[in-house]
Write an enzyme that holds these catalytic residues in place. Structure first.
Site, mmCIF file in Angstrom:
data_model
loop_
_atom_site.group_PDB
_atom_site.id
_atom_site.type_symbol
_atom_site.label_atom_id
_atom_site.label_comp_id
_atom_site.label_asym_id
_atom_site.label_seq_id
_atom_site.Cartn_x
_atom_site.Cartn_y
_atom_site.Cartn_z
ATOM 1 N N TYR A 183 0.793 -1.217 0.000
ATOM 2 C CA TYR A 183 0.000 0.000 0.000
ATOM 3 C C TYR A 183 0.831 1.275 0.000
ATOM 4 C CZ TYR A 183 -4.273 -2.674 0.721
ATOM 5 O OH TYR A 183 -5.328 -3.528 0.549
ATOM 6 N N SER A 190 8.633 5.893 -5.164
ATOM 7 C CA SER A 190 7.271 6.394 -5.335
ATOM 8 C C SER A 190 7.160 7.274 -6.578
ATOM 9 C CB SER A 190 6.849 7.211 -4.109
ATOM 10 O OG SER A 190 5.614 7.866 -4.345
ATOM 11 N N HIS A 192 5.078 9.517 -6.947
ATOM 12 C CA HIS A 192 4.749 10.873 -6.511
ATOM 13 C C HIS A 192 5.990 11.767 -6.502
ATOM 14 C CE1 HIS A 192 0.501 10.495 -5.365
ATOM 15 N NE2 HIS A 192 0.793 9.269 -4.962
ATOM 16 N N GLU A 242 -5.353 0.663 -6.788
ATOM 17 C CA GLU A 242 -5.597 2.026 -6.337
ATOM 18 C C GLU A 242 -6.332 2.791 -7.438
ATOM 19 O OE1 GLU A 242 -2.074 4.023 -5.019
ATOM 20 O OE2 GLU A 242 -1.749 2.662 -3.331
ATOM 21 N N HIS A 245 -5.259 6.557 -7.965
ATOM 22 C CA HIS A 245 -3.889 6.945 -8.314
ATOM 23 C C HIS A 245 -3.724 6.998 -9.834
ATOM 24 C CE1 HIS A 245 0.612 6.900 -7.498
ATOM 25 N NE2 HIS A 245 0.549 6.686 -8.802
#
Length: 271
Positions: A183, A190, A192, A242, A245
């Site tokens: 998760y 990442s 992100h 997800e 995302h």
């Protein structure tokens, strides 16, 4: 008499050929704006060309193939050729740069696309912030959803290495190592951190049942996004499903991934 006619015709033909050669030699084609370098997804406008004959502008037919896809990284060459004078040509090179700096990110690039996952990290010091082109596409996506009576608020965007480190530690402390890694990405791994990924709607498994999630799944590609961690692909992506995302890859690539039902790993051939 016939001989004189033939000689006269020959002189006329020779004169015409001479004029044609003179015109060909005096014709020039110039590409406006010169070579171009843009970031993938950035607006691109071909400024065209100009043909002159002994310095005077001419309105003539020019053949060219504008094969530039401004959403896909790579180098494109546009060749301009005067239709009646194929010896006169001009070229323009359009470079479409990746959305992340290969050198600064320290990441893995395949087909000009940065791939970040459990196997492929980015540099600890890489902190580009939110990518402006991806952010613009996100706003367009949100506006389109709003017209359908749905809201997709931004929950999270760019995360630094240190922020991701804290978040991953939280997951490890509140779950176990297996769940924590499913998760939450280890710091440096990442998406992100690239500034190209966003969490929208609600970052919670319950979001999967919402109409907004269904709309996002069917329409994200129209704005250059993919559902990065789709359902049923957990073994390939390394992360749990997800639906919130999304990752910006540009409209062409996003459309191809959507049409084939692939993950980014499958599309790039890195499984």
């Amino acid at each position: 008499m016939m001989k004189k006619v033939l000689i006269g015709a020959g002189l006329v033909i020779a004169a015409l050929v001479g004029i044609y050669i003179c015109i060909c030699l005096g014709t020039e084609i110039t590409v406006k704006g010169g070579d171009v370098s843009i970031e993938a997804g950035e607006d691109y406008e071909d400024l065209g060309y100009e043909v002159t004959l002994f310095g005077k502008r001419q309105d003539v037919s020019v053949d060219f193939d504008d094969n530039v896809d401004s959403t896909v990284p790579g180098k494109y060459v546009i060749e301009y050729t005067i239709r009646w004078n194929p010896l006169k040509k001009a070229e323009k090179v359009v470079e479409v740069r990746p959305n992340c700096d290969p050198e600064a990110s320290g990441g893995t690039f395949i087909k000009g696309i940065i791939l970040v996952n459990g196997k492929h990290p980015v540099s600890k010091d890489y902190a580009p912030g939110v990518n402006k082109i991806a952010e613009k596409a996100l706003h367009q996506l949100q506006a389109a959803a709003k017209k359908q009576g749905m809201k997709l608020p931004l929950q999270d965007g760019f995360r630094s290495y240190e922020t991701q480190k804290k978040l991953h530690r939280f997951w490890l402390e509140t779950t176990d190592e297996v769940q924590g890694n499913m998760y939450s990405a280890v710091e440096g791994h990442s998406e992100h951190q690239t500034g190209l990924a966003f969490d929208v709607g609600l970052a919670d498994p319950v979001f999967a049942g919402w109409p907004e999630a269904k709309w996002l799944e069917k329409n994200a590609h129209k704005f250059g996004f993919i559902i990065r961690y789709p359902k049923g692909k957990e073994e390939i992506t390394g992360y749990a499903y997800e639906p919130w995302h999304i990752r910006y890859v540009g409209t062409t690539i996003a459309g191809e991934i959507y049409a084939e039902g692939q993950t980014l790993e499958e599309y790039l051939g890195d499984i």
